[in-house]
Scaffold this motif. Sequence first.
Motif, PDB file in Angstrom:
ATOM      1  N   LEU A  63      19.800   9.842  71.319  1.00  0.00           N
ATOM      2  CA  LEU A  63      20.126  11.262  71.343  1.00  0.00           C
ATOM      3  C   LEU A  63      20.471  11.691  69.922  1.00  0.00           C
ATOM      4  O   LEU A  63      21.309  11.085  69.263  1.00  0.00           O
ATOM      5  N   TYR A  65      22.257  14.385  67.815  1.00  0.00           N
ATOM      6  CA  TYR A  65      23.257  15.422  68.020  1.00  0.00           C
ATOM      7  C   TYR A  65      23.050  16.584  67.048  1.00  0.00           C
ATOM      8  O   TYR A  65      22.965  16.356  65.828  1.00  0.00           O
ATOM      9  N   ALA A  82      19.530  21.211  70.310  1.00  0.00           N
ATOM     10  CA  ALA A  82      19.498  20.032  71.177  1.00  0.00           C
ATOM     11  C   ALA A  82      18.804  18.893  70.438  1.00  0.00           C
ATOM     12  O   ALA A  82      18.577  18.960  69.227  1.00  0.00           O
ATOM     13  N   SER A  83      18.450  17.858  71.179  1.00  0.00           N
ATOM     14  CA  SER A  83      17.780  16.705  70.605  1.00  0.00           C
ATOM     15  C   SER A  83      16.269  16.929  70.589  1.00  0.00           C
ATOM     16  O   SER A  83      15.795  18.072  70.709  1.00  0.00           O
ATOM     17  N   TYR A  91      21.368   7.504  75.846  1.00  0.00           N
ATOM     18  CA  TYR A  91      22.585   8.242  75.530  1.00  0.00           C
ATOM     19  C   TYR A  91      23.740   7.277  75.291  1.00  0.00           C
ATOM     20  O   TYR A  91      23.932   6.784  74.192  1.00  0.00           O
ATOM     21  N   SER A 103      14.171  14.245  78.072  1.00  0.00           N
ATOM     22  CA  SER A 103      14.581  15.595  77.681  1.00  0.00           C
ATOM     23  C   SER A 103      13.511  16.611  78.041  1.00  0.00           C
ATOM     24  O   SER A 103      12.330  16.273  78.178  1.00  0.00           O
ATOM     25  N   LEU A 108      16.787  19.485  75.882  1.00  0.00           N
ATOM     26  CA  LEU A 108      17.996  19.493  76.697  1.00  0.00           C
ATOM     27  C   LEU A 108      17.852  18.551  77.898  1.00  0.00           C
ATOM     28  O   LEU A 108      16.755  18.062  78.199  1.00  0.00           O
ATOM     29  N   ARG A 109      18.948  18.359  78.617  1.00  0.00           N
ATOM     30  CA  ARG A 109      18.944  17.403  79.735  1.00  0.00           C
ATOM     31  C   ARG A 109      18.657  18.121  81.061  1.00  0.00           C
ATOM     32  O   ARG A 109      19.563  18.403  81.841  1.00  0.00           O
ATOM     33  N   SER A 130      30.084  17.596  75.826  1.00  0.00           N
ATOM     34  CA  SER A 130      29.757  16.381  76.576  1.00  0.00           C
ATOM     35  C   SER A 130      30.085  16.472  78.062  1.00  0.00           C
ATOM     36  O   SER A 130      29.424  15.821  78.882  1.00  0.00           O
ATOM     37  N   HIS A 133      27.109  18.351  79.422  1.00  0.00           N
ATOM     38  CA  HIS A 133      25.928  17.541  79.126  1.00  0.00           C
ATOM     39  C   HIS A 133      25.815  16.368  80.090  1.00  0.00           C
ATOM     40  O   HIS A 133      24.718  15.990  80.512  1.00  0.00           O
ATOM     41  N   THR A 160      24.968  20.059  74.964  1.00  0.00           N
ATOM     42  CA  THR A 160      24.729  18.800  74.265  1.00  0.00           C
ATOM     43  C   THR A 160      26.067  18.295  73.750  1.00  0.00           C
ATOM     44  O   THR A 160      26.898  19.088  73.302  1.00  0.00           O
TER      45      THR A 160
END
Length: 257
Positions: A63, A65, A82-83, A91, A103, A108-109, A130, A133, A160
Amino acid sequence: MKLKSILLNLVLTSLSIYLPLSFFSFFDFYTSKRRTTYLERTRELNIDIPQKISAINSGYLPLFYPEEVINKFNPIGFYPIASLPLSKTYYCNEGYGLITYQSDRFGLRNRDLKWSNIYNQPTIFMLGDSFIHGSCVPDYSTIPVLVEKSLKINTINLATASTGPYEYMAVIRSILQPIIQKSTKDTTVIVSFYANDNEPFDYNKEKLLNSTKSIVEPTSYPEISPTKEYISSIKSLILNNYPKSEDDLINKLNERV
């Protein structure tokens, strides 16, 4: 004299009770902290790093950041939210095994399919760090997934880890505003704050935030898609500056051993 004797006895009694307790508390705090550090380090060496190496061998990347990307490279012209997009991501682990996920198109997740036809259905957007996230928990245990399961409303995770108010505002400006302006359905935005979000003024972030614009492709209606400019910028910034080959990533992890 009698009063003086009583006071002296009280002082001596208090000292005999509380002084040993104070020493014991200090000793326990110091040793427990060392024990915790030792256990965490042992788990990292024996469990976390081998699991991450296994993930890398399976095609996963770490990931990335947004805050780290900003502080490290101070990108010009866009704010990372995001990543890496559409990337197999690993993660963290807090004792339940290494958390991995794919992702979405913004990095994003979320399941990527959740962005389809979003303008024509009620949607809840959740923003935070977090906690939202889903730090070190599987997908089915993240707060946005639990909210969607409970309310039966499409819920999007915009969070995130290690982000704060600047990143929240960047997401609002670059993703949420253009969506809300076009949406014909009810849209709810939930922002989760925590004590560590009370960060000081940051000139670089402030400057970058002021230049932030929409990263939503205007011609993708009723789909939601990131602009080619954003995708190109975030991929270029991350892939050109971070270790990305399997060998480089593994060597980076082994440096911690």
